[in-house]
Design a protein around this motif. Sequence first.
Motif, PDB file in Angstrom:
ATOM      1  N   GLU A 136      24.626 -31.222 -40.572  1.00 50.06           N
ATOM      2  CA  GLU A 136      25.807 -30.697 -40.837  1.00 50.06           C
ATOM      3  C   GLU A 136      25.769 -29.028 -40.999  1.00 50.06           C
ATOM      4  OE1 GLU A 136      29.704 -31.833 -40.568  1.00 50.06           O
ATOM      5  OE2 GLU A 136      28.124 -32.460 -39.104  1.00 50.06           O
ATOM      6  N   ARG A 137      24.747 -29.126 -41.752  1.00 48.17           N
ATOM      7  CA  ARG A 137      24.416 -27.520 -41.879  1.00 48.17           C
ATOM      8  C   ARG A 137      24.038 -26.847 -40.572  1.00 48.17           C
ATOM      9  NH1 ARG A 137      20.391 -27.911 -47.239  1.00 48.17           N
ATOM     10  NH2 ARG A 137      21.986 -28.130 -48.894  1.00 48.17           N
ATOM     11  N   GLU A 138      23.148 -27.593 -39.840  1.00 49.38           N
ATOM     12  CA  GLU A 138      22.823 -27.072 -38.517  1.00 49.38           C
ATOM     13  C   GLU A 138      24.119 -26.941 -37.604  1.00 49.38           C
ATOM     14  OE1 GLU A 138      20.087 -28.027 -34.881  1.00 49.38           O
ATOM     15  OE2 GLU A 138      19.190 -28.528 -36.666  1.00 49.38           O
ATOM     16  N   ARG A 139      24.992 -27.631 -37.727  1.00 49.05           N
ATOM     17  CA  ARG A 139      26.163 -27.764 -36.904  1.00 49.05           C
ATOM     18  C   ARG A 139      27.066 -26.552 -37.276  1.00 49.05           C
ATOM     19  NH1 ARG A 139      31.396 -30.657 -35.785  1.00 49.05           N
ATOM     20  NH2 ARG A 139      31.260 -31.545 -37.993  1.00 49.05           N
ATOM     21  N   LEU A 140      27.146 -26.423 -38.525  1.00 42.20           N
ATOM     22  CA  LEU A 140      28.292 -25.432 -39.360  1.00 42.20           C
ATOM     23  C   LEU A 140      27.416 -24.103 -39.248  1.00 42.20           C
ATOM     24  CD1 LEU A 140      29.975 -27.239 -42.021  1.00 42.20           C
ATOM     25  CD2 LEU A 140      30.767 -26.835 -39.590  1.00 42.20           C
ATOM     26  N   LEU A 141      26.295 -23.718 -39.550  1.00 37.32           N
ATOM     27  CA  LEU A 141      25.632 -22.761 -39.625  1.00 37.32           C
ATOM     28  C   LEU A 141      24.608 -22.150 -38.635  1.00 37.32           C
ATOM     29  CD1 LEU A 141      25.112 -22.968 -43.582  1.00 37.32           C
ATOM     30  CD2 LEU A 141      26.922 -21.937 -42.389  1.00 37.32           C
ATOM     31  N   GLY A 142      24.313 -23.037 -37.804  1.00 38.12           N
ATOM     32  CA  GLY A 142      23.157 -22.528 -36.885  1.00 38.12           C
ATOM     33  C   GLY A 142      23.469 -21.699 -35.748  1.00 38.12           C
ATOM     34  N   THR A 143      24.797 -21.255 -35.587  1.00 38.38           N
ATOM     35  CA  THR A 143      25.276 -20.244 -34.644  1.00 38.38           C
ATOM     36  C   THR A 143      25.857 -19.283 -35.258  1.00 38.38           C
ATOM     37  OG1 THR A 143      25.664 -21.891 -32.890  1.00 38.38           O
ATOM     38  CG2 THR A 143      26.575 -19.858 -32.506  1.00 38.38           C
ATOM     39  N   GLU A 144      25.688 -18.059 -35.131  1.00 36.84           N
ATOM     40  CA  GLU A 144      26.551 -16.977 -35.466  1.00 36.84           C
ATOM     41  C   GLU A 144      27.147 -16.195 -34.416  1.00 36.84           C
ATOM     42  OE1 GLU A 144      23.611 -16.096 -39.537  1.00 36.84           O
ATOM     43  OE2 GLU A 144      23.918 -14.527 -38.127  1.00 36.84           O
ATOM     44  N   TRP A 145      28.475 -15.565 -34.643  1.00 41.11           N
ATOM     45  CA  TRP A 145      29.129 -14.868 -33.681  1.00 41.11           C
ATOM     46  C   TRP A 145      29.560 -13.464 -33.887  1.00 41.11           C
ATOM     47  CZ3 TRP A 145      30.316 -19.862 -35.493  1.00 41.11           C
ATOM     48  CH2 TRP A 145      30.262 -21.063 -34.552  1.00 41.11           C
ATOM     49  N   TYR A 146      29.578 -12.679 -32.954  1.00 39.39           N
ATOM     50  CA  TYR A 146      29.976 -11.181 -33.316  1.00 39.39           C
ATOM     51  C   TYR A 146      30.716 -10.641 -32.083  1.00 39.39           C
ATOM     52  CZ  TYR A 146      26.144 -11.885 -36.794  1.00 39.39           C
ATOM     53  OH  TYR A 146      25.434 -12.330 -37.535  1.00 39.39           O
ATOM     54  N   THR A 147      31.397  -9.781 -32.306  1.00 39.31           N
ATOM     55  CA  THR A 147      31.975  -8.723 -31.355  1.00 39.31           C
ATOM     56  C   THR A 147      31.565  -7.525 -31.493  1.00 39.31           C
ATOM     57  OG1 THR A 147      34.077  -9.965 -31.436  1.00 39.31           O
ATOM     58  CG2 THR A 147      34.189  -7.912 -30.604  1.00 39.31           C
ATOM     59  N   ARG A 148      31.020  -6.935 -30.251  1.00 38.44           N
ATOM     60  CA  ARG A 148      30.359  -5.609 -30.441  1.00 38.44           C
ATOM     61  C   ARG A 148      31.143  -4.423 -29.999  1.00 38.44           C
ATOM     62  NH1 ARG A 148      24.599  -3.614 -28.091  1.00 38.44           N
ATOM     63  NH2 ARG A 148      25.214  -1.644 -27.559  1.00 38.44           N
ATOM     64  N   HIS A 149      31.191  -3.521 -30.639  1.00 40.94           N
ATOM     65  CA  HIS A 149      31.711  -2.206 -30.412  1.00 40.94           C
ATOM     66  C   HIS A 149      30.561  -1.076 -30.248  1.00 40.94           C
ATOM     67  CE1 HIS A 149      35.946  -3.245 -31.302  1.00 40.94           C
ATOM     68  NE2 HIS A 149      35.319  -4.164 -32.286  1.00 40.94           N
ATOM     69  N   ASP A 150      30.625  -0.584 -28.933  1.00 37.76           N
ATOM     70  CA  ASP A 150      29.614   0.760 -29.006  1.00 37.76           C
ATOM     71  C   ASP A 150      30.005   1.992 -29.497  1.00 37.76           C
ATOM     72  OD1 ASP A 150      27.707  -0.781 -27.516  1.00 37.76           O
ATOM     73  OD2 ASP A 150      28.781  -0.364 -25.278  1.00 37.76           O
ATOM     74  N   LEU A 151      29.284   2.593 -30.423  1.00 40.18           N
ATOM     75  CA  LEU A 151      29.869   3.885 -31.056  1.00 40.18           C
ATOM     76  C   LEU A 151      28.959   5.142 -30.277  1.00 40.18           C
ATOM     77  CD1 LEU A 151      28.837   2.193 -34.573  1.00 40.18           C
ATOM     78  CD2 LEU A 151      31.004   2.483 -33.382  1.00 40.18           C
ATOM     79  N   ALA A 152      27.962   4.990 -29.624  1.00 38.14           N
ATOM     80  CA  ALA A 152      27.413   6.162 -29.030  1.00 38.14           C
ATOM     81  C   ALA A 152      27.392   6.238 -27.598  1.00 38.14           C
ATOM     82  CB  ALA A 152      25.737   6.123 -29.408  1.00 38.14           C
ATOM     83  N   PRO A 153      27.792   6.953 -26.873  1.00 39.73           N
ATOM     84  CA  PRO A 153      27.804   6.972 -25.496  1.00 39.73           C
ATOM     85  C   PRO A 153      26.254   6.700 -24.702  1.00 39.73           C
ATOM     86  CG  PRO A 153      28.496   9.080 -26.216  1.00 39.73           C
ATOM     87  CD  PRO A 153      27.735   8.518 -27.281  1.00 39.73           C
ATOM     88  N   THR A 154      25.337   6.795 -25.327  1.00 39.56           N
ATOM     89  CA  THR A 154      23.923   6.106 -24.785  1.00 39.56           C
ATOM     90  C   THR A 154      23.477   4.769 -25.399  1.00 39.56           C
ATOM     91  OG1 THR A 154      22.828   7.498 -26.495  1.00 39.56           O
ATOM     92  CG2 THR A 154      23.293   8.650 -24.461  1.00 39.56           C
ATOM     93  N   ALA A 155      24.296   4.239 -25.866  1.00 34.91           N
ATOM     94  CA  ALA A 155      23.717   2.743 -26.537  1.00 34.91           C
ATOM     95  C   ALA A 155      23.262   1.954 -25.300  1.00 34.91           C
ATOM     96  CB  ALA A 155      25.301   2.087 -27.294  1.00 34.91           C
ATOM     97  N   SER A 156      22.286   1.333 -25.615  1.00 32.31           N
ATOM     98  CA  SER A 156      21.676   0.529 -24.582  1.00 32.31           C
ATOM     99  C   SER A 156      21.467  -0.642 -25.104  1.00 32.31           C
ATOM    100  CB  SER A 156      20.266   1.408 -24.290  1.00 32.31           C
ATOM    101  OG  SER A 156      19.441   1.281 -25.335  1.00 32.31           O
ATOM    102  N   ALA A 157      20.383  -1.508 -24.238  1.00 26.66           N
ATOM    103  CA  ALA A 157      20.020  -2.845 -24.458  1.00 26.66           C
ATOM    104  C   ALA A 157      19.279  -2.882 -25.819  1.00 26.66           C
ATOM    105  CB  ALA A 157      19.590  -3.417 -23.266  1.00 26.66           C
ATOM    106  N   GLN A 158      18.816  -1.635 -26.057  1.00 27.35           N
ATOM    107  CA  GLN A 158      17.805  -1.962 -27.431  1.00 27.35           C
ATOM    108  C   GLN A 158      18.467  -2.238 -28.593  1.00 27.35           C
ATOM    109  OE1 GLN A 158      15.497   1.622 -27.766  1.00 27.35           O
ATOM    110  NE2 GLN A 158      14.417   1.133 -29.509  1.00 27.35           N
ATOM    111  N   THR A 159      19.940  -1.960 -28.437  1.00 24.87           N
ATOM    112  CA  THR A 159      20.692  -2.257 -29.744  1.00 24.87           C
ATOM    113  C   THR A 159      21.460  -3.522 -29.539  1.00 24.87           C
ATOM    114  OG1 THR A 159      22.300  -1.018 -28.838  1.00 24.87           O
ATOM    115  CG2 THR A 159      21.345   0.109 -30.035  1.00 24.87           C
ATOM    116  N   GLU A 160      21.013  -4.504 -28.800  1.00 30.85           N
ATOM    117  CA  GLU A 160      21.397  -5.654 -28.630  1.00 30.85           C
ATOM    118  C   GLU A 160      20.852  -6.593 -29.924  1.00 30.85           C
ATOM    119  OE1 GLU A 160      23.586  -7.047 -26.660  1.00 30.85           O
ATOM    120  OE2 GLU A 160      23.532  -5.515 -25.162  1.00 30.85           O
ATOM    121  N   LEU A 161      21.551  -7.578 -30.356  1.00 28.16           N
ATOM    122  CA  LEU A 161      21.324  -8.459 -31.449  1.00 28.16           C
ATOM    123  C   LEU A 161      20.285  -9.322 -30.573  1.00 28.16           C
ATOM    124  CD1 LEU A 161      24.370  -9.465 -33.537  1.00 28.16           C
ATOM    125  CD2 LEU A 161      22.798  -7.799 -34.078  1.00 28.16           C
TER     126      LEU A 161
END
Length: 253
Positions: free
Chosen positions: A226-251
Amino acid sequence: MPPPSLLAVFAHPDDESLSAGGVLARHAGAGARTAVVTATWSADTPRAAELAEALRILGAGPPRMLGYADSRVPHSAPGQPRWCDAPLDEAVRELVAHLRDFRPEVVVTHDAYGGLTGHEDHVHTHRVTMLAVHAAGLERLYRDAGAPWQPSALYLATHPHSALRAWGGHWAPTGKAMRTVPDARVTATVDVTPWLDRKVAAVLAHRTEVTRGAAPGLVAALAVPERERLLGTEWYTRHDLAPTASAQTELLS
């Protein structure tokens, strides 16, 4: 390509482990600089010591505590204003100072709902962080808070509607609403199961919250699957802050 440096900003001790413990552990394990700013509780409380242990487990360095009072626990910071009552400009200035000191490429914080619980301190942390990540890059704002630094991306820790299938049965007994977002608003879904042991250990390091039956206590009572089912995934919504944001800032995902 080196992983991006990451600064997490959360309201209370334990929020960092519950909301982003997997991502923090994963980035630290890959050699990224990681740190956590916590808005509430003073540094001389047991909760602060528990936070320090959780951050050690996650590889996120020493606590960075703003020292305001939890809005529902006045003794969390005697003599200090509640986080929700602190002058907004003062709160933003303090967080800007941490952003400019640590100079992260990525910032992680609560979503606009304040996560599943909708706690008012979570919501206020979201608002303050949204202002601070923009202000930190402007040289004419808060000149006494360090040299300007513009993070490239902001990630809001969230839960999609589909997570209700996993969380609903555990959440129902609390009688509280679950604040989730449409799945389409999730832009980063991170499998953190390889780091789940560290995440869970960090959650359980918050022994005060385990004892009183808060969210870490719920985690402590779960079987491993159950711990794996509830806590094994994390979700995020990304907002770019800099015009040059690149793949290097991917989680890392």
